[in-house]
Design a protein around this motif. Structure first.
Motif, PDB file in Angstrom:
ATOM      1  N   MET A 180       0.844  -1.191   0.000  1.00  0.00           N
ATOM      2  CA  MET A 180       0.000   0.000   0.000  1.00  0.00           C
ATOM      3  C   MET A 180       0.880   1.242   0.000  1.00  0.00           C
ATOM      4  N   SER A 181       0.579   2.175  -0.817  1.00  0.00           N
ATOM      5  CA  SER A 181       1.402   3.363  -0.937  1.00  0.00           C
ATOM      6  C   SER A 181       0.942   4.439   0.011  1.00  0.00           C
ATOM      7  N   LYS A 182       1.813   5.394   0.211  1.00  0.00           N
ATOM      8  CA  LYS A 182       1.532   6.482   1.130  1.00  0.00           C
ATOM      9  C   LYS A 182       0.437   7.375   0.571  1.00  0.00           C
ATOM     10  N   ASN A 183      -0.535   7.750   1.435  1.00  0.00           N
ATOM     11  CA  ASN A 183      -1.642   8.608   1.025  1.00  0.00           C
ATOM     12  C   ASN A 183      -1.129  10.011   0.737  1.00  0.00           C
ATOM     13  N   PRO A 184      -1.427  10.593  -0.447  1.00  0.00           N
ATOM     14  CA  PRO A 184      -0.879  11.894  -0.803  1.00  0.00           C
ATOM     15  C   PRO A 184      -1.618  13.078  -0.186  1.00  0.00           C
ATOM     16  N   GLN A 185      -2.808  12.876   0.414  1.00  0.00           N
ATOM     17  CA  GLN A 185      -3.609  14.000   0.874  1.00  0.00           C
ATOM     18  C   GLN A 185      -3.391  14.277   2.352  1.00  0.00           C
ATOM     19  N   ARG A 186      -2.157  14.607   2.732  1.00  0.00           N
ATOM     20  CA  ARG A 186      -1.826  14.760   4.145  1.00  0.00           C
ATOM     21  C   ARG A 186      -2.095  16.162   4.674  1.00  0.00           C
ATOM     22  N   SER A 187      -2.443  17.133   3.836  1.00  0.00           N
ATOM     23  CA  SER A 187      -2.606  18.516   4.275  1.00  0.00           C
ATOM     24  C   SER A 187      -4.066  18.953   4.312  1.00  0.00           C
ATOM     25  N   LEU A 188      -5.007  18.031   4.269  1.00  0.00           N
ATOM     26  CA  LEU A 188      -6.418  18.376   4.298  1.00  0.00           C
ATOM     27  C   LEU A 188      -6.796  19.017   5.631  1.00  0.00           C
ATOM     28  N   THR A 189      -7.742  19.979   5.587  1.00  0.00           N
ATOM     29  CA  THR A 189      -8.276  20.544   6.812  1.00  0.00           C
ATOM     30  C   THR A 189      -9.250  19.556   7.434  1.00  0.00           C
ATOM     31  N   PHE A 190      -9.596  19.801   8.703  1.00  0.00           N
ATOM     32  CA  PHE A 190     -10.467  18.854   9.416  1.00  0.00           C
ATOM     33  C   PHE A 190     -11.804  18.682   8.705  1.00  0.00           C
ATOM     34  N   ASN A 191     -12.380  19.779   8.230  1.00  0.00           N
ATOM     35  CA  ASN A 191     -13.696  19.710   7.585  1.00  0.00           C
ATOM     36  C   ASN A 191     -13.705  18.817   6.356  1.00  0.00           C
ATOM     37  N   LYS A 192     -12.560  18.719   5.687  1.00  0.00           N
ATOM     38  CA  LYS A 192     -12.484  17.937   4.458  1.00  0.00           C
ATOM     39  C   LYS A 192     -11.972  16.508   4.685  1.00  0.00           C
ATOM     40  N   LEU A 193     -11.713  16.183   5.937  1.00  0.00           N
ATOM     41  CA  LEU A 193     -11.197  14.847   6.235  1.00  0.00           C
ATOM     42  C   LEU A 193     -12.274  13.783   6.056  1.00  0.00           C
ATOM     43  N   PRO A 194     -11.887  12.580   5.642  1.00  0.00           N
ATOM     44  CA  PRO A 194     -12.827  11.448   5.618  1.00  0.00           C
ATOM     45  C   PRO A 194     -13.278  11.113   7.034  1.00  0.00           C
ATOM     46  N   ILE A 195     -14.376  10.396   7.158  1.00  0.00           N
ATOM     47  CA  ILE A 195     -14.943  10.058   8.452  1.00  0.00           C
ATOM     48  C   ILE A 195     -13.966   9.235   9.293  1.00  0.00           C
ATOM     49  N   LEU A 196     -13.115   8.436   8.678  1.00  0.00           N
ATOM     50  CA  LEU A 196     -12.122   7.643   9.410  1.00  0.00           C
ATOM     51  C   LEU A 196     -11.179   8.560  10.179  1.00  0.00           C
ATOM     52  N   ASP A 197     -10.633   9.562   9.506  1.00  0.00           N
ATOM     53  CA  ASP A 197      -9.714  10.499  10.157  1.00  0.00           C
ATOM     54  C   ASP A 197     -10.428  11.318  11.228  1.00  0.00           C
ATOM     55  N   LYS A 198     -11.635  11.773  10.909  1.00  0.00           N
ATOM     56  CA  LYS A 198     -12.377  12.584  11.878  1.00  0.00           C
ATOM     57  C   LYS A 198     -12.657  11.804  13.165  1.00  0.00           C
ATOM     58  N   THR A 199     -13.009  10.543  13.021  1.00  0.00           N
ATOM     59  CA  THR A 199     -13.269   9.704  14.198  1.00  0.00           C
ATOM     60  C   THR A 199     -12.021   9.566  15.047  1.00  0.00           C
ATOM     61  N   LEU A 200     -10.882   9.370  14.396  1.00  0.00           N
ATOM     62  CA  LEU A 200      -9.629   9.246  15.123  1.00  0.00           C
ATOM     63  C   LEU A 200      -9.254  10.553  15.816  1.00  0.00           C
ATOM     64  N   VAL A 201      -9.478  11.684  15.158  1.00  0.00           N
ATOM     65  CA  VAL A 201      -9.198  12.993  15.768  1.00  0.00           C
ATOM     66  C   VAL A 201     -10.041  13.179  17.024  1.00  0.00           C
ATOM     67  N   VAL A 202     -11.330  12.844  16.936  1.00  0.00           N
ATOM     68  CA  VAL A 202     -12.223  12.984  18.094  1.00  0.00           C
ATOM     69  C   VAL A 202     -11.765  12.082  19.236  1.00  0.00           C
ATOM     70  N   LEU A 203     -11.378  10.856  18.913  1.00  0.00           N
ATOM     71  CA  LEU A 203     -10.922   9.913  19.935  1.00  0.00           C
ATOM     72  C   LEU A 203      -9.673  10.433  20.637  1.00  0.00           C
ATOM     73  N   ILE A 204      -8.689  10.885  19.869  1.00  0.00           N
ATOM     74  CA  ILE A 204      -7.452  11.390  20.459  1.00  0.00           C
ATOM     75  C   ILE A 204      -7.720  12.633  21.305  1.00  0.00           C
ATOM     76  N   GLY A 205      -8.544  13.525  20.795  1.00  0.00           N
ATOM     77  CA  GLY A 205      -8.851  14.737  21.540  1.00  0.00           C
ATOM     78  C   GLY A 205      -9.631  14.483  22.808  1.00  0.00           C
ATOM     79  N   PHE A 206     -10.472  13.442  22.796  1.00  0.00           N
ATOM     80  CA  PHE A 206     -11.318  13.136  23.953  1.00  0.00           C
ATOM     81  C   PHE A 206     -10.562  12.419  25.064  1.00  0.00           C
ATOM     82  N   LEU A 207      -9.610  11.555  24.720  1.00  0.00           N
ATOM     83  CA  LEU A 207      -8.985  10.670  25.707  1.00  0.00           C
ATOM     84  C   LEU A 207      -8.368  11.402  26.903  1.00  0.00           C
TER      85      LEU A 207
END
Length: 444
Positions: A1-28
């Motif tokens: 699997m290759s490295k994902n090229p979209q590493r500079s997206l803002t939070f609003n444009k993130l896929p639901i997978l990334d958003k869920t992880l952000v919420v989890l990390i921020g909440f812990l």
């Protein structure tokens, strides 16, 4: 699997997978505080399980992504050691005919954070954000939590925590009772710093994760060095106020390993940094000796605490020797307290000063001895392989995460520190994402 090229997206444009992880990390970092507040003040239970729900959602999203893209996960020795650990403890539990509660609570403590690490290791190539972006979420969420700690401890006073659901029964560890506003040290007349968490040892574990992250965030930057240094000093002082001996030992061992491994580079390229760090450390040690001279015996030796830990660790080892192949999930603390009504009753009796037999036999005061009791020699071997394989990866490519990983593992020799699931999950998430890094895998 290759490295994902979209590493500079803002939070609003993130896929639901990334958003869920952000919420989890921020909440812990806030999970303990919010659980206590909602449970004891608003009488809304279950907030502590939000992290499990978010983790389950992450797992489903990752599984869906693999299915949609028709990807096949690639397993290595780290994956196999984790899987072996789970299979061995599950098989032992089945052999002993343990109830479903043993699997639920034992799995929550023994498997959950390991599952999170393996999950994020395989989810990392699907993420749109890089490791650094997710680490920054923890940096800022943790910094706000720490700022609140310091404000409560040194400005308004810890009594204010009574209004947020904490209890006035100081230094109480009993199951079913409110988390006290602080713990003390017998005979030393000190308040052990615990911030907005549920004890000084979880606070120390969080700092063992956060301080290396803090250093990794500021060291590469060419600005704000003085402000960053001041913040670092505040963090170290805060860390010392927890009075956790096992954490100090873990940090010293981790730093010693890093020093030996990178000795040539450290003494040739970072001599000035070493000198400054050594000087600051020496000043802190001297000041500690001056201000706490009369209480050093109580703060360091703590005879009653040390004797109790030694007795329970010895009993735990004896229990392992009697059952070298293990007794199964949740047959030792911390999970045992949830599956044994006798354990809860006995704890209430302990508060009244009756006897300590059950406590002394079921609380080994060590995560590693606990694994020996539950998983026997083979379960412990798989767990140790898991820890060592990851440490071997990290020491070469990420010094700061290695310090956190190793210091907490050493701390676990003397405490059930992975019981602090919010710290264990944060550590697992960061390490899991980092393990996928091409830098760590380029020499395969």
């Amino acid at each position: 699997m290759s490295k994902n090229p979209q590493r500079s997206l803002t939070f609003n444009k993130l896929p639901i997978l990334d958003k869920t992880l952000v919420v989890l990390i921020g909440f812990l970092p806030w999970s303990i505080f919010s659980g206590i507040f909602f449970g004891n003040v608003l009488h809304i239970s279950g907030v502590n399980f939000i992290k499990e729900l978010l983790l389950a959602l992450l797992a489903m999203l990752v599984g869906w992504q693999y299915y949609q893209r028709k990807l096949t996960p690639k397993f290595d020795l780290i994956d196999m050691s984790a899987l072996s650990f789970v299979v061995i403890l599950t098989a032992i539990s089945l052999f002993h005919g343990l109830s479903l509660g043993h699997y639920f609570y034992g799995g929550r403590y023994d498997f959950e954070w390991i599952f999170a690490l393996i999950l994020l290791k395989h989810a990392a190539p699907l993420l749109s954000w890089s490791y650094a972006r997710f680490a920054n979420i923890l940096f800022w969420s943790g910094w706000v939590a720490l700022a609140l700690w310091i404000f409560i401890r040194f400005v308004v006073g810890v009594d204010v925590l009574l209004y947020f659901g904490y209890g006035a029964n100081l230094s109480n560890w009993t199951l079913g009772w409110q988390v006290p506003i602080y713990h003390g040290v017998e005979g030393a007349n000190v308040q052990r710093f615990q911030g907005i968490f549920d004890g000084p040892n979880p606070a120390w574990a969080f700092l063992l994760l956060y301080i290396p992250l803090y250093a990794a965030y500021f060291l590469p930057r060419k600005t704000y060095h003085y402000l960053a240094s001041l913040g670092g000093i505040v963090l170290i002082i805060t860390l010392l106020y927890t009075y956790s001996r096992s954490a100090v030992l873990g940090l010293i061992v981790a730093l010693a390993i890093v020093g030996l491994y990178h000795s040539r580079t450290l003494f040739t390229k970072h001599r000035k940094t070493l000198l400054i760090t050594g000087t600051i450390t020496s000043i802190i040690v001297v000041l500690s000796l001056v201000f706490f001279n009369e209480r050093l015996s109580e703060l360091i030796l703590r005879k009653s605490s040390t004797d109790g830990h030694a007795l329970r660790m010895t009993n735990g080892i004896n229990s392992f020797l009697e059952h070298p192949l293990g007794q199964g999930l949740a047959t030792a603390w911390p999970a045992y307290r949830y599956v044994s009504s006798e354990g809860f009753t006995q704890n209430v009796e302990l508060q009244q000063g009756t006897n300590k037999k059950l406590e002394d036999n079921k609380i080994p005061e060590s995560w590693h001895i606990q694994i020996l009791m539950e998983g026997g020699i083979f379960g412990f071997a798989a767990f140790a392989a898991f820890l060592l394989l990851i440490a071997y990866k990290l020491v070469k490519y990420d010094t700061f995460l290695f310090i956190s990983w190793t210091a907490i593992a050493i701390m676990a020799i003397f405490l059930h520190i992975y019981e602090a699931t919010f710290v264990a999950l944060l550590l697992a998430i960061l390490v899991g994402i980092k393990l996928w890094s091409p830098q760590l895998n380029q020499h395969k």
